[in-house]
Design an enzyme around this catalytic site. Structure first.
Site, PDB file in Angstrom:
ATOM      1  CG  ASP A   1       6.411  -0.472   1.615  1.00  0.00           C
ATOM      2  OD1 ASP A   1       5.586  -1.673   2.737  1.00  0.00           O
ATOM      3  OD2 ASP A   1       5.638  -0.463   0.537  1.00  0.00           O
ATOM      4  CG  HIS A   2      10.534   3.615   0.762  1.00  0.00           C
ATOM      5  ND1 HIS A   2      10.596   2.869  -0.205  1.00  0.00           N
ATOM      6  CD2 HIS A   2       8.727   3.833   0.719  1.00  0.00           C
ATOM      7  CE1 HIS A   2      10.238   3.187  -1.228  1.00  0.00           C
ATOM      8  NE2 HIS A   2       8.934   3.728  -0.450  1.00  0.00           N
TER       9      HIS A   2
ATOM     10  CG  HIS B   1       2.364  -3.188  -1.411  1.00  0.00           C
ATOM     11  ND1 HIS B   1       2.875  -2.037  -2.532  1.00  0.00           N
ATOM     12  CD2 HIS B   1       2.030  -4.311  -1.668  1.00  0.00           C
ATOM     13  CE1 HIS B   1       2.721  -2.908  -3.982  1.00  0.00           C
ATOM     14  NE2 HIS B   1       1.773  -4.249  -3.231  1.00  0.00           N
TER      15      HIS B   1
ATOM     16  NE  ARG C   1       6.650  -4.085  -5.738  1.00  0.00           N
ATOM     17  CZ  ARG C   1       5.866  -3.283  -7.028  1.00  0.00           C
ATOM     18  NH1 ARG C   1       5.298  -2.434  -6.245  1.00  0.00           N
ATOM     19  NH2 ARG C   1       6.137  -3.853  -8.107  1.00  0.00           N
TER      20      ARG C   1
ATOM     21  CD  GLU D   1      -0.250   0.190   0.405  1.00  0.00           C
ATOM     22  OE1 GLU D   1      -0.891   1.452   0.917  1.00  0.00           O
ATOM     23  OE2 GLU D   1       0.552   0.034   0.081  1.00  0.00           O
TER      24      GLU D   1
ATOM     25  CG  HIS E   1       1.065   6.909  -4.605  1.00  0.00           C
ATOM     26  ND1 HIS E   1       1.881   5.408  -4.467  1.00  0.00           N
ATOM     27  CD2 HIS E   1       1.957   7.682  -5.658  1.00  0.00           C
ATOM     28  CE1 HIS E   1       2.122   5.427  -5.206  1.00  0.00           C
ATOM     29  NE2 HIS E   1       2.571   6.404  -5.626  1.00  0.00           N
ATOM     30  N   GLY E   2       3.037   9.935  -2.159  1.00  0.00           N
ATOM     31  CA  GLY E   2       3.537  10.731  -2.726  1.00  0.00           C
ATOM     32  C   GLY E   2       3.106  12.736  -1.996  1.00  0.00           C
TER      33      GLY E   2
END
Length: 248
Positions: A14-15, A48, A50, A75, A196-197
């Site tokens: 995603d990033h 994801h 969104r 996602e 996550h994280g």
């Protein structure tokens, strides 16, 4: 589901798209990042899409569906728009996540227990297209049991609270919450993933938890890739989690 201590790495790209969208350019290409990740040992690629389209776009997903050698973990929020899109692309894996426009990133797990009928209908509909559906939830017994009731074959435990913990006692408490959540999930017959994280300094303790099938990691990989390249970042993470799992 893995039957040994071998653990899978799902790479979230995603990033890479976040960086592209920041300037509205055609680069960097998340599809290239996905292919590089596969070459470096990724077992799957997570994206994801969104509602606000802040990073991944429909075109990215369609291209990935055609070129991935591993598998896509798609996602999505539980909306009619996303349900229809998923039915169109038929990804191997779908993870249902909570989503609000204001959040910087996904802030917590899906409240399955509070909306069982809605989630059950979504799971049933998406299962009909051949996708393995997982639910992104907090490591909470109530949510895990609800996930089983709605028919999801898999869950992804939200590790954000562990990642954000500041003191050693908080870290230990949140790690134990994940350990307990994995045990409950396995007892319910669920495939248990987590994410996550997670980053290079906190992932080993989670990777060492017996019974976790897959870890999904993204932001830390993209950040580290600035210094070592995307293949190097993925390879380092894969080595870390495999070593930790082997010691468990």
């Amino acid at each position: 589901m893995t039957t040994s201590n071998r653990i899978l790495l799902g790479v979230n790209i995603d990033h890479v798209a976040t960086l592209r969208q920041a300037r509205g350019t055609r680069y960097p290409d998340p599809v290239k990042a996905a292919l590089d990740a596969e070459e470096a040992g990724a077992d799957g690629i997570t994206v994801h899409l969104r509602e606000d389209r802040r990073h991944i776009q429909e075109r990215d997903v369609l291209l990935l569906k055609d070129v991935l050698q591993t598998r896509m973990n798609f996602e999505m929020g539980v909306t009619e728009e996303m349900m229809a899109f998923a039915e169109r692309i038929r990804p191997a894996h779908i993870c249902l996540v909570p989503e609000t426009r204001q959040e910087l990133t996904t802030e917590g797990g899906l409240d399955v227990a509070g909306q069982e009928a809605r989630i059950k209908a979504a799971v049933e509909r998406l299962s009909k297209i051949g996708s393995e559906v997982s639910l992104f939830i907090d490591a909470d017994e109530r949510q895990i049991e609800a996930s089983k009731r709605v028919g999801a074959p898999a869950i992804e435990l939200h590790t954000g609270r562990y990642a954000d913990a500041q003191t050693p006692s908080e870290v230990a408490e949140e790690l134990q919450r994940i350990v307990d959540g994995v045990a409950v999930g396995l007892a319910q017959g669920l495939i248990v993933n987590a994410g996550h994280g997670l980053h290079y300094h906190n992932v080993e303790a989670v990777a060492a938890i017996k019974g976790i099938n897959e870890l999904n990691i993204g932001h830390a990989l993209v950040a580290h890739a600035l210094f070592v390249g995307f293949k190097g970042a993925v390879a380092e993470m894969k080595a870390l989690i495999l070593a930790a799992a082997a010691k468990a």
